[in-house]
Scaffold this motif. Structure first.
Motif, short mmCIF file in Angstrom:
data_model
loop_
_atom_site.label_atom_id
_atom_site.label_comp_id
_atom_site.label_asym_id
_atom_site.label_seq_id
_atom_site.Cartn_x
_atom_site.Cartn_y
_atom_site.Cartn_z
N ARG A 194 -4.24 1.39 -9.08
CA ARG A 194 -5.51 0.95 -8.50
C ARG A 194 -6.68 1.30 -9.42
NH1 ARG A 194 -7.57 2.14 -2.31
NH2 ARG A 194 -9.36 0.72 -2.36
N SER A 195 -6.62 2.46 -10.05
CA SER A 195 -7.69 2.85 -10.98
C SER A 195 -7.70 1.93 -12.20
CB SER A 195 -7.50 4.30 -11.41
OG SER A 195 -7.62 5.18 -10.32
N ARG A 196 -6.51 1.53 -12.68
CA ARG A 196 -6.46 0.60 -13.81
C ARG A 196 -7.11 -0.72 -13.45
NH1 ARG A 196 -0.96 2.15 -14.09
NH2 ARG A 196 -0.35 0.08 -13.36
N ARG A 197 -6.82 -1.23 -12.28
CA ARG A 197 -7.42 -2.49 -11.85
C ARG A 197 -8.94 -2.35 -11.73
NH1 ARG A 197 -3.56 -6.05 -10.18
NH2 ARG A 197 -1.56 -5.25 -9.42
N ARG A 198 -9.37 -1.24 -11.15
CA ARG A 198 -10.81 -1.02 -10.99
C ARG A 198 -11.51 -0.95 -12.34
NH1 ARG A 198 -10.75 3.77 -8.72
NH2 ARG A 198 -10.47 2.95 -6.61
N PHE A 199 -10.92 -0.21 -13.27
CA PHE A 199 -11.54 -0.06 -14.58
C PHE A 199 -11.62 -1.40 -15.31
CE2 PHE A 199 -11.74 1.28 -19.05
CZ PHE A 199 -12.77 2.20 -18.97
N LYS A 200 -10.56 -2.21 -15.17
CA LYS A 200 -10.57 -3.53 -15.82
C LYS A 200 -11.65 -4.42 -15.22
CE LYS A 200 -7.80 -7.63 -16.70
NZ LYS A 200 -6.49 -8.30 -16.49
N ARG A 201 -11.77 -4.40 -13.89
CA ARG A 201 -12.79 -5.22 -13.25
C ARG A 201 -14.20 -4.80 -13.66
NH1 ARG A 201 -9.40 -4.55 -8.66
NH2 ARG A 201 -10.83 -2.98 -7.82
N VAL A 202 -14.41 -3.48 -13.78
CA VAL A 202 -15.73 -3.00 -14.20
C VAL A 202 -16.04 -3.45 -15.63
CG1 VAL A 202 -17.06 -0.92 -14.75
CG2 VAL A 202 -15.77 -1.05 -12.62
N LEU A 203 -15.07 -3.34 -16.53
CA LEU A 203 -15.29 -3.75 -17.92
C LEU A 203 -15.59 -5.24 -18.01
CD1 LEU A 203 -12.61 -1.76 -19.96
CD2 LEU A 203 -15.06 -1.35 -19.83
N LEU A 204 -14.85 -6.04 -17.24
CA LEU A 204 -15.08 -7.49 -17.26
C LEU A 204 -16.45 -7.84 -16.68
CD1 LEU A 204 -11.57 -8.88 -16.23
CD2 LEU A 204 -12.62 -8.90 -18.50
N ALA A 205 -16.84 -7.14 -15.62
CA ALA A 205 -18.12 -7.44 -14.98
C ALA A 205 -19.30 -6.98 -15.83
CB ALA A 205 -18.18 -6.78 -13.61
N PHE A 238 -19.00 1.08 -11.73
CA PHE A 238 -18.05 1.79 -10.87
C PHE A 238 -18.63 2.02 -9.49
CE2 PHE A 238 -15.82 3.09 -14.81
CZ PHE A 238 -14.53 2.79 -14.41
N PHE A 239 -19.93 2.29 -9.41
CA PHE A 239 -20.55 2.48 -8.10
C PHE A 239 -20.49 1.19 -7.28
CE2 PHE A 239 -24.30 2.25 -5.32
CZ PHE A 239 -24.10 3.39 -4.55
N SER A 240 -20.78 0.06 -7.92
CA SER A 240 -20.71 -1.23 -7.23
C SER A 240 -19.28 -1.54 -6.80
CB SER A 240 -21.25 -2.35 -8.13
OG SER A 240 -22.60 -2.11 -8.47
N GLU A 241 -18.32 -1.21 -7.67
CA GLU A 241 -16.92 -1.49 -7.37
C GLU A 241 -16.44 -0.65 -6.19
OE1 GLU A 241 -13.47 -3.62 -7.87
OE2 GLU A 241 -15.33 -3.85 -9.02
N ARG A 242 -16.76 0.62 -6.18
CA ARG A 242 -16.34 1.48 -5.08
C ARG A 242 -17.01 1.07 -3.77
NH1 ARG A 242 -13.53 6.06 -6.66
NH2 ARG A 242 -13.15 6.23 -4.41
#
Length: 293
Positions: free
Chosen positions: A148-159, A249-253
């Motif tokens: 889940r952390s990998r997915r979150r980190f990837k989404r943050v980098l892309l965004a 990361f704040f927006s993602e969480r």
């Protein structure tokens, strides 16, 4: 029979598997990779290495052999869960970051070993090529607990990729401009330290990152003024990527807690993926793909 065997092997060797034995195998792979790094560190101590050189050689060779077998099994069985043509599934796997790391380590090790066998007088030890085994620490990211952390980190980098590109581009421009100005300000007083703009770039990098090794420092009044400006600029520019990632990361969480993506679509509470398909429908949360693209 072959298809069933391939599917079972895929369940065992796929890092994203939900199979109990597959998870244990992934944990064992991470443990073996970590032990290789520990062995590599201990091997660099002459007294420790001299006490049991055969053990280090055998452990290194055995580990590479096991990782080679694991890589071959993953290439063979990846199409069982890829849900696409064999060539596409395998190509997608070999281009993944972990697979690239394995290829680099295995190629250098086996290539170095072959070189030592063919030309033993030119390469004294295979451990020169085996040193890249430290890259196997990347297998830590295969742990299911980090999915889940990998997915979150990837989404943050892309965004945040555009904001990050601007931040790093600005930092690069600041390094080049400050090093160029410092070259013209200091070349008369320190012709050895600032012999060229590429040589001044070393000062620019260590100053902009606020490391300041002290081996190259400005001595003229103009040079010191430029150095002070560069230091303050470095603090500002290198703080930008951190703030951009923190905001992402704040927006993602926040989106995960609310059960929506940033564009307002409903997301899965387990993996954070959008439940809406490209056609506008809603995909079930259960049974979704566990791939990490």
């Amino acid at each position: 029979m072959v298809r069933a065997s391939r599917r079972r092997v895929s369940e065992l060797v796929d890092p994203g598997t939900e199979d109990r034995w597959g998870r244990r195998l992934t944990a064992a792979v991470v443990l073996l990779a970590s032990l290789n790094v520990v062995a590599l560190v201990l091997q660099s101590v002459p007294a420790v290495y001299r006490s049991s050189p055969r053990f280090f050689s055998a452990f290194s060779f055995g580990s590479v052999l096991l990782f080679t077998l694991l890589y071959a099994l993953r290439v063979w069985s990846v199409t069982a869960s890829a849900n696409r043509r064999d060539a596409d599934g395998r190509l997608r796997f070999v281009r993944s970051p972990i697979a690239v790391v394995d290829v680099v380590v295995l190629t250098l090790f086996w290539g170095g070993l072959l070189w030592e066998v063919l030309w033993p007088t030119t390469v004294p030890s295979v451990f020169g090529a085996g040193a890249v085994r430290v890259l196997w620490l990347a297998h830590v990211f295969e742990l299911p607990q980090l999915k889940r952390s990998r997915r979150r980190f990837k989404r943050v980098l892309l965004a945040q990729r555009e904001d990050l590109a601007i931040a790093f581009s600005g930092a690069g421009m600041l390094v080049l401009v400050s090093s160029t100005l410092m070259y013209f300000a200091e070349r008369g007083a320190q012709p050895d330290a600032f012999s060229s703009i590429p040589a001044a770039l070393w000062w620019g990098v260590v100053t902009l990152t606020t490391v300041g090794y002290g081996d190259v420092i400005p001595v003229t009044p103009l040079g010191r003024l430029l150095g002070a400006i560069t230091t303050f600029g470095g603090i500002a520019f290198f703080a930008l990527p951190s703030s951009v990632l923190a905001a992402g990361f704040f927006s993602e969480r926040t989106a995960e807690r609310e059960g929506t993506t940033e564009d307002g679509r409903t997301c899965c509470p387990h993996c954070g993926k959008s439940l809406h398909s490209a056609a506008g429908g809603v995909r079930p949360a259960l049974g979704s793909s566990s791939e990490d693209d």
